[in-house]
Write an enzyme that holds these catalytic residues in place. Structure first.
Site, PDB file in Angstrom:
ATOM      1  CG  ASP A   1      -0.275   0.059   2.543  1.00 17.68           C
ATOM      2  OD1 ASP A   1       0.977   0.153   2.602  1.00 17.68           O
ATOM      3  OD2 ASP A   1      -0.989   0.025   3.548  1.00 17.68           O
TER       4      ASP A   1
ATOM      5  CB  CYS B   1       0.826  -2.578   4.808  1.00 17.59           C
ATOM      6  SG  CYS B   1       0.612  -3.656   6.241  1.00 17.59           S
TER       7      CYS B   1
ATOM      8  CB  THR C   1       1.902  -2.704  11.174  1.00 19.23           C
ATOM      9  OG1 THR C   1       0.703  -3.239  10.602  1.00 19.23           O
ATOM     10  CG2 THR C   1       1.645  -1.339  11.792  1.00 19.23           C
TER      11      THR C   1
ATOM     12  CG  HIS D   1       9.834 -24.780  12.410  1.00 20.15           C
ATOM     13  ND1 HIS D   1       9.899 -24.493  13.753  1.00 20.15           N
ATOM     14  CD2 HIS D   1      11.072 -25.219  12.063  1.00 20.15           C
ATOM     15  CE1 HIS D   1      11.126 -24.743  14.202  1.00 20.15           C
ATOM     16  NE2 HIS D   1      11.852 -25.185  13.188  1.00 20.15           N
TER      17      HIS D   1
ATOM     18  CG  HIS E   1       8.147 -28.757  11.244  1.00 22.67           C
ATOM     19  ND1 HIS E   1       7.778 -28.095  12.392  1.00 22.67           N
ATOM     20  CD2 HIS E   1       9.479 -28.949  11.344  1.00 22.67           C
ATOM     21  CE1 HIS E   1       8.836 -27.883  13.155  1.00 22.67           C
ATOM     22  NE2 HIS E   1       9.887 -28.405  12.539  1.00 22.67           N
TER      23      HIS E   1
END
Length: 155
Positions: free
Chosen positions: A8, A66, A68, A99, A135
């Site tokens: 963004d 973005c 955060t 993992h 996993h």
């Protein structure tokens, strides 16, 4: 490797730095935007097309940016077949590949500096999935749960 990229307005500058870096490393990129200085861009408009490209196999992995990294990761994880990790450190970048076999990475341009972001990207693109039984079992449970919720809990 073919990498889907999206950002963004808050993440565009870092996305462009990442794009140049991974192209210099020999990867092909598909840029889903934002590619301008548009002042307000809604991250779902960019996260969903990039995530769908990864889920469909048109791209091998994806990187979303973005402010955060949180909003992009939430969007990406709504797309069946995507395992997007919001990562802020190198240990997590390595672990999510080993993992979780994460196929998408979300970064926050306002919380992760450029140097660290590039190290995280390098790990995300170079570290292989471990293939360990525990996993794989856990990833299969995620996929089974995803199918269950898509069909509806009682289906």
């Amino acid at each position: 490797m073919k990498i889907a990229l999206a950002a963004d307005n808050a993440g565009r500058t870092l996305k462009d730095v990442i794009k140049k870096h991974i192209e210099d490393e020999g990867h092909e990129t598909v840029d889903f935007g934002l590619c301008s200085d548009e002042p307000a861009a809604d991250y779902p408009d960019y996260a969903f097309p990039a995530s769908e490209a990864v889920a469909s196999g048109k791209c091998d992995r994806g990187i979303l940016v973005c402010g955060t990294g949180i909003g992009m990761s939430i969007c990406a994880n709504k797309v069946p077949g995507v395992r997007c990790a919001h990562v802020t450190d190198c240990f997590s970048a390595e672990a999510t590949r080993q993992h979780n076999d994460a196929n998408m990475l979300a970064l926050g341009a306002r919380v992760t500096g450029e140097g660290l972001a590039l190290k995280i990207v390098d790990l995300f693109l170079s570290v292989p999935y471990s293939g360990a039984e525990r996993h794989t079992r856990r990833i299969n449970k995620i996929t089974d749960g995803e199918r269950r919720y898509i069909r509806g809990l009682n289906a």
